[in-house]
Design a protein around this motif. Sequence first.
Motif, short mmCIF file in Angstrom:
data_model
loop_
_atom_site.label_atom_id
_atom_site.label_comp_id
_atom_site.label_asym_id
_atom_site.label_seq_id
_atom_site.Cartn_x
_atom_site.Cartn_y
_atom_site.Cartn_z
N TYR A 224 0.82 -1.21 0.00
CA TYR A 224 0.00 0.00 0.00
C TYR A 224 0.86 1.27 0.00
CZ TYR A 224 1.04 -0.53 5.00
OH TYR A 224 1.67 -0.70 6.20
N PRO A 225 0.33 2.37 -0.52
CA PRO A 225 1.05 3.65 -0.50
C PRO A 225 1.01 4.27 0.89
CG PRO A 225 -1.12 3.95 -1.46
CD PRO A 225 -0.96 2.47 -1.21
N GLY A 226 1.96 5.16 1.15
CA GLY A 226 2.01 5.88 2.42
C GLY A 226 2.84 7.13 2.29
N ILE A 227 2.81 7.94 3.31
CA ILE A 227 3.50 9.22 3.27
C ILE A 227 5.02 9.03 3.42
CG2 ILE A 227 3.40 9.68 5.76
CD1 ILE A 227 2.72 12.62 5.02
N SER A 228 5.78 9.87 2.77
CA SER A 228 7.23 9.86 2.91
C SER A 228 7.63 10.68 4.14
CB SER A 228 7.90 10.45 1.67
OG SER A 228 7.59 11.84 1.56
N LEU A 229 8.84 10.46 4.60
CA LEU A 229 9.35 11.22 5.75
C LEU A 229 9.42 12.71 5.42
CD1 LEU A 229 10.56 11.37 8.58
CD2 LEU A 229 12.79 10.80 7.58
N PHE B 245 0.06 4.39 7.92
CA PHE B 245 0.41 5.77 7.60
C PHE B 245 1.60 5.86 6.65
CE2 PHE B 245 1.62 10.25 8.72
CZ PHE B 245 0.46 10.80 8.23
N GLU B 246 2.75 5.31 7.02
CA GLU B 246 3.90 5.35 6.12
C GLU B 246 3.94 4.09 5.26
OE1 GLU B 246 7.88 4.85 8.10
OE2 GLU B 246 6.65 4.90 9.91
N ALA B 247 4.80 4.10 4.24
CA ALA B 247 4.93 2.97 3.33
C ALA B 247 6.13 2.11 3.73
CB ALA B 247 5.09 3.46 1.90
N PHE B 248 6.09 0.86 3.29
CA PHE B 248 7.18 -0.08 3.54
C PHE B 248 7.62 -0.68 2.20
CE2 PHE B 248 4.87 0.14 7.54
CZ PHE B 248 5.91 0.34 8.43
N PRO B 249 8.86 -1.17 2.10
CA PRO B 249 9.91 -1.22 3.13
C PRO B 249 10.39 0.17 3.52
CG PRO B 249 10.79 -1.82 0.99
CD PRO B 249 9.33 -1.72 0.81
N PRO B 250 11.09 0.29 4.67
CA PRO B 250 11.48 1.61 5.17
C PRO B 250 12.42 2.34 4.22
CG PRO B 250 12.60 -0.13 6.39
CD PRO B 250 11.55 -0.80 5.55
N GLU B 251 12.32 3.68 4.24
CA GLU B 251 13.18 4.47 3.38
C GLU B 251 14.52 4.80 4.01
OE1 GLU B 251 11.75 8.64 2.88
OE2 GLU B 251 10.04 7.96 4.09
N LYS B 252 14.76 4.40 5.26
CA LYS B 252 16.03 4.61 5.92
C LYS B 252 16.59 3.26 6.38
CE LYS B 252 16.85 8.15 8.41
NZ LYS B 252 16.90 9.13 9.52
N GLU B 253 17.90 3.11 6.27
CA GLU B 253 18.52 1.84 6.63
C GLU B 253 18.62 1.65 8.14
OE1 GLU B 253 22.25 1.42 4.70
OE2 GLU B 253 21.40 1.30 2.66
N ASP B 254 18.64 2.74 8.89
CA ASP B 254 18.86 2.63 10.33
C ASP B 254 17.58 2.80 11.15
OD1 ASP B 254 18.53 5.33 9.77
OD2 ASP B 254 19.96 5.99 11.30
N ASN B 255 16.40 2.75 10.48
CA ASN B 255 15.14 2.94 11.20
C ASN B 255 14.03 2.29 10.38
OD1 ASN B 255 12.75 3.90 12.39
ND2 ASN B 255 13.70 5.81 13.01
N TRP B 256 13.35 1.30 10.95
CA TRP B 256 12.32 0.58 10.18
C TRP B 256 10.98 1.29 10.14
CZ3 TRP B 256 7.88 -2.22 12.04
CH2 TRP B 256 7.74 -2.24 13.44
N VAL B 257 10.81 2.34 11.00
CA VAL B 257 9.59 3.15 10.96
C VAL B 257 9.95 4.63 11.13
CG1 VAL B 257 7.83 1.47 11.65
CG2 VAL B 257 9.27 2.53 13.39
N LEU C 116 -3.73 9.33 12.98
CA LEU C 116 -4.75 8.30 12.86
C LEU C 116 -4.42 7.41 11.66
CD1 LEU C 116 -6.25 10.99 14.06
CD2 LEU C 116 -8.29 9.62 13.71
N GLU C 117 -4.78 6.15 11.79
CA GLU C 117 -4.59 5.20 10.70
C GLU C 117 -5.90 4.49 10.40
OE1 GLU C 117 0.02 3.88 11.57
OE2 GLU C 117 -1.56 3.15 12.91
N GLN C 118 -5.98 3.91 9.19
CA GLN C 118 -7.11 3.09 8.76
C GLN C 118 -8.44 3.87 8.81
OE1 GLN C 118 -6.82 -0.95 10.52
NE2 GLN C 118 -4.74 -0.35 11.15
#
Length: 322
Positions: free
Chosen positions: A227-232, A254-266, A281-283
Amino acid sequence: MKTKKNFFQALAFQFFIWGAQAQEVGQSPWGPEDEIGSLNMMTDSSRIQILSQIGSGQVYDLSVDYFVGMPSFHSLGDPSYQYWLTHTPHGTVVDNPNGMGEAMNEKVSYTGDAVSMYTHMGTHIDALNHFGLNGLIWNGFSPEEHLGDKGWKKTGAEKIPPIIARGLLLDVRALVDSFPPNYRITVQDLKACLKRQKSEIQKGDVILIRTGQAQHYEDAAHYLHQYPGISLAAAQWLVEEKGAMLLGADNLSFEAFPPEKEDNWVPVHTYLLAEKGVMFLEQMMLEDLAQDEVYEFAFIAASLKLRGASGSPMRPIAIPIN
């Protein structure tokens, strides 16, 4: 020379480590005991102001249904939604649990039920203790001092006040026919959305982002898939440049996966909750608002006061304003 070279290599490595660990929890501008972060932006005056602008009796329900088989975080080991009957009309006649006898229980039909669920299911709000950084949560509260066997003593869901504020829908889904898998919504997307809608973000707004993912809510496998989600960067723009008070979206997390940073999964979660004290809020269910092109509204919501919990179900509504 070799010693000098080794020194600079070590120094460069140390700067790399510092950079990787640069994220730290935020200290609240509302004081050392603050537990609600940016929701402090609400005042009696701001609530009256938005309520006075209501120009319609039409109400939009922004929440989803809860049902067995609904989308959930089962991949992380969290429990799915469960529902069961504790009393049925015929069962009450047979069991006579109230001791009133067959005639009474045949006359008075009795149904009772119970649910079991993860607090981050369905339309819900993430409390500020949901994610932290380097062992601390928002405002420097620590698990060693503030987390007991029955939940957090700080920033629990019971501290979240009823929310009444100006709401703004950003219908990003209307910009495209479809999103690529795991698409991250950009600052440019948000700006294009505002231009298309002829909308402006005001400081203290509740910003709701429609990805269109709620169209698939009844089909958990589809809803959960890429699913799509917001970027940092987009989250930072909304908070730091536009002054958003609360955020929300219609996707799972809220955010998309896989994470956009290597040192933080959320990274979006920790940025908002731990660094900036901004809940979200989500969903959500934003389809009716989008269909009717209702972009500005009074946002009214309250969550269950689950003491110490990291999140809570929420029933938000939107009422169009003048």
